[in-house]
Scaffold this motif. Structure first.
Motif, PDB file in Angstrom:
ATOM      1  N   LYS A   1      31.616 -11.099  45.075  1.00 48.84           N
ATOM      2  CA  LYS A   1      31.304  -9.730  44.662  1.00 48.84           C
ATOM      3  C   LYS A   1      30.647  -9.004  45.830  1.00 48.84           C
ATOM      4  CE  LYS A   1      26.983 -10.962  42.384  1.00 48.84           C
ATOM      5  NZ  LYS A   1      26.254 -11.043  41.142  1.00 48.84           N
TER       6      LYS A   1
ATOM      7  N   LYS B   1      27.925  -6.276  47.298  1.00 44.08           N
ATOM      8  CA  LYS B   1      26.595  -5.747  46.999  1.00 44.08           C
ATOM      9  C   LYS B   1      26.110  -4.880  48.156  1.00 44.08           C
ATOM     10  CE  LYS B   1      23.352  -8.238  45.243  1.00 44.08           C
ATOM     11  NZ  LYS B   1      22.345  -9.290  45.005  1.00 44.08           N
TER      12      LYS B   1
ATOM     13  N   LYS C   1      28.643  -3.452  53.792  1.00 48.62           N
ATOM     14  CA  LYS C   1      28.505  -4.054  52.472  1.00 48.62           C
ATOM     15  C   LYS C   1      28.380  -5.554  52.656  1.00 48.62           C
ATOM     16  CE  LYS C   1      29.013  -0.267  50.180  1.00 48.62           C
ATOM     17  NZ  LYS C   1      27.871   0.369  49.580  1.00 48.62           N
TER      18      LYS C   1
ATOM     19  N   ASP D   1      24.741 -15.623  44.407  1.00 51.07           N
ATOM     20  CA  ASP D   1      24.133 -14.593  45.248  1.00 51.07           C
ATOM     21  C   ASP D   1      23.860 -15.049  46.681  1.00 51.07           C
ATOM     22  OD1 ASP D   1      24.249 -12.224  43.947  1.00 51.07           O
ATOM     23  OD2 ASP D   1      22.095 -12.010  43.603  1.00 51.07           O
TER      24      ASP D   1
END
Length: 166
Positions: A4, A6, A46, A53
């Motif tokens: 993902k 973030k 990004k 995480d």
């Protein structure tokens, strides 16, 4: 990998700027300065993390993705989306590049329909080989000091919906 995108915090930027690559990739090592932190926080970068995480890598779009020396060689005159990537050095050379780069291209495709351009040092055959797998073609050569770089462009087939095939 479950990836993902973030936004980066200051602590993330500091962590990324302390990454150390082994030779010959040590040319990608950064120096931890206030200006370097500010650049990573300028909005064009990004961060990509996994399901826990952990920082897998970063990418940037636009001016930050260009090698400034390329301007004097006129390699950035064509209207393309410039993309720069970096992977956590603990993960390089371990077979994660294809999935990681595919994810970045998907993220870029969400916002842009232009051709995509990368700038890469010619010694980095590992990266060049990966980009070629996605249909990027070598375009222009330029130099920064004694290091040779090339631009590579992925032409967007206007009939396609994506930059690559699964």
């Amino acid at each position: 990998m479950d990836l993902k995108t973030k936004n980066m915090t200051e602590n993330d930027a500091i962590d990324i700027l302390t990454w150390k690559y082994e030779k010959p990739y040590d040319v990608y090592n950064n120096v931890l300065t206030g200006d370097a932190i500010l650049e990573l926080l300028n909005g064009s970068y990004k961060m990509i993390v996994d399901h826990e995480d952990r920082i897998i890598g970063i990418f940037c779009i636009g001016e930050s993705a260009k090698v400034p020396a390329g301007e004097k060689f006129h390699v950035y005159e064509e209207d393309c989306v410039d993309v720069g990537i970096g992977m956590n050095p603990d993960l390089t050379g371990k077979g994660y590049g294809y999935e990681y780069f595919a994810y970045i291209l998907e993220e870029v495709a969400k916002k842009y329909s232009n051709d995509i351009r990368l700038s890469v040092a010619t010694f980095n055959q590992r990266a060049i080989h990966l980009y070629e797998k996605f249909g990027f073609k070598k375009e222009k050569i330029f130099y920064k000091d004694s290091m040779e770089f090339i631009t590579m462009v992925k032409r967007r087939d206007r009939k396609e919906e994506a930059y690559f095939e699964n």
